[in-house]
Motif scaffolding. Structure first.
Motif, short mmCIF file in Angstrom:
data_model
loop_
_atom_site.label_atom_id
_atom_site.label_comp_id
_atom_site.label_asym_id
_atom_site.label_seq_id
_atom_site.Cartn_x
_atom_site.Cartn_y
_atom_site.Cartn_z
N ASP A 291 0.81 -1.22 0.00
CA ASP A 291 0.00 0.00 0.00
C ASP A 291 0.84 1.27 0.00
O ASP A 291 0.31 2.37 -0.15
N SER A 292 2.16 1.14 0.14
CA SER A 292 3.05 2.31 0.03
C SER A 292 3.51 2.53 -1.41
O SER A 292 4.20 3.51 -1.69
N GLY A 296 -0.45 -0.08 -5.07
CA GLY A 296 -1.01 -0.70 -3.87
C GLY A 296 -0.75 -2.19 -3.82
O GLY A 296 0.24 -2.69 -4.36
N TRP A 297 -1.67 -2.92 -3.18
CA TRP A 297 -1.55 -4.38 -3.08
C TRP A 297 -2.14 -5.08 -4.30
O TRP A 297 -2.20 -6.32 -4.34
N ASP A 298 -2.58 -4.31 -5.29
CA ASP A 298 -3.25 -4.92 -6.45
C ASP A 298 -2.26 -5.42 -7.50
O ASP A 298 -2.57 -6.35 -8.24
N GLY A 323 2.98 3.54 4.42
CA GLY A 323 2.45 2.19 4.28
C GLY A 323 3.54 1.15 4.36
O GLY A 323 4.61 1.37 4.94
N ASN A 354 5.68 -7.68 6.44
CA ASN A 354 5.73 -6.50 5.58
C ASN A 354 6.81 -5.54 6.06
O ASN A 354 7.08 -5.43 7.26
#
Length: 381
Positions: A291-292, A296-298, A323, A354
């Protein structure tokens, strides 16, 4: 007859003077480029701005070259405004190149002009937009100017509440020499060593060195583009040119093979041992996700694989927001790397926790042989 001859000579001189005058008045006529001028860079979703990182690169704005069909240099003016209609604006640069680095500090000035702040005690917002456009022109600004202007690029900026996170610029060591990917070039995307997360004097590198009988070897540089200070050997001890007052000798490399190299610059100790990397996995891609990151996480932001060493990966001008992030292989979660504690450099673990990001712009390096990573804060030139 003599008078006629004199009149003929005067007539020829008059014609010559008129021709010269007409030549002097000849000018090229500039024509607008039918392709126009457009930004080539894609801005981040938002830029997180902190005064502690003012000298860091926020974004390098890049645009296409404009052809006005004249034999004269084209000037480019990068403009920034807090108003979308550009009723007033600042000129950040007037150059002949097609790119310009903008620092976090310059972005902060625009954010403050837009009335943003990071003080929770005020009613002012801490997130808003600033605007950029680029103007190409030929001719003098006072007149006779032909110009084209790009569409307006909107950029979102955020001034977070200060948390004490400050990007500290530390000493880096870069490989240089005919045994390395960069060769004897001090500014050729030289591969850095990976600094220990707890000891700033201790560095590691596991990877390929192209050794041999005709190879001089390698040295270490502290700054890209500069030969001093440089690190090498003196009577079997690792040392720098600053300590010797002249250049040290190169580290020699016997074979074209993989080696584990460790150096402690505090006491001059080092080790350089050949290792067998033949059983190590080679990945099709390695990316940064979280998310940083911009996606993102996508989705991953893929890194570039070294042509010299397929286990070394890098990316430049990478913008982290608040993030977390991880490294992962082949755009899947089968193989990923994380760590329990955030660090500017350190050793990741397969499937680890993470990694916490400190907002800023970085050059990022990752070694899939030992899982080490390095984040080098980017300072605008």
């Amino acid at each position: 007859m003599k008078k006629l001859r004199l009149l003929f000579i005067a007539f020829i001189a008059l014609l010559s003077f008129t021709a010269c005058t007409e030549d002097d008045d000849f000018t090229f006529t500039a024509k607008p480029d039918p392709d126009g001028i457009n930004f080539m860079n894609t801005p981040a979703e938002t830029y997180t701005l902190s005064a502690a990182n003012s000298n860091n690169l926020a974004e390098r704005f890049v645009w296409n070259e404009v052809d006005f069909d004249v034999q004269t240099p084209v000037n480019y003016e990068l403009q920034a405004s807090t108003e979308e209609n550009f009723s007033s604006y600042d000129v950040l640069g007037d150059i002949t190149q097609t790119n310009l680095a903008v620092t976090v500090g310059q972005m902060l000035e625009l954010a403050e002009e837009a009335g943003l702040d990071n003080d929770p005690e005020t009613e002012a917002l801490n997130t808003g937009n600033v605007y950029f456009k680029v103007r190409a022109y030929v001719g003098a600004n006072a007149g006779n100017v032909v110009a084209q202007t790009s569409e307006i690029l909107m950029v979102s900026v955020t001034l977070p509440e200060e948390t004490g996170d400050v990007i500290e610029l530390k000493r880096e060591l870069y490989l240089v020499g005919d045994a390395t990917a960069a060769g004897w070039n001090n500014n050729n995307n030289n591969t850095p060593l990976f600094r220990d997360a707890e000891n700033d004097d201790l560095y590691y590198f596991e990877g390929r060195f192209a050794g041999g009988a005709d190879v001089q070897g390698f040295k270490l540089l502290e700054s890209l583009g500069n030969w001093q200070p440089q690190w090498g050997l003196n009577e079997g001890v690792a040392t720098s040119s600053e300590d010797l007052d002249n250049d040290p000798q190169a580290f020699t490399v016997s074979n074209d093979a993989y080696y584990s190299f460790t150096i402690n610059v505090a006491d001059g100790t080092y080790s350089f041992d050949e290792v067998d990397a033949s059983a190590s996995a080679t990945y099709e891609s390695i990316g940064i996700i979280g998310d940083s990151t911009p996606a993102g996480w996508d989705a991953d932001t893929d890194m570039t694989q070294s042509e010299f060493n397929p286990h070394i990966w890098y990316t430049k001008d990478f913008v982290f927001n608040d993030g977390e992030f991880k490294f992962r292989a082949n755009d899947a979660w089968d193989v990923s790397w994380g760590i329990a504690l955030a660090a500017i450099s350190g050793e990741t673990n397969l499937g680890g926790e993470n990694i916490t990001a400190t907002p800023g712009t970085y050059s990022i390096w990752f070694n899939d042989l030992d899982g080490r990573f390095l984040l080098i804060p980017q300072v605008a030139e």
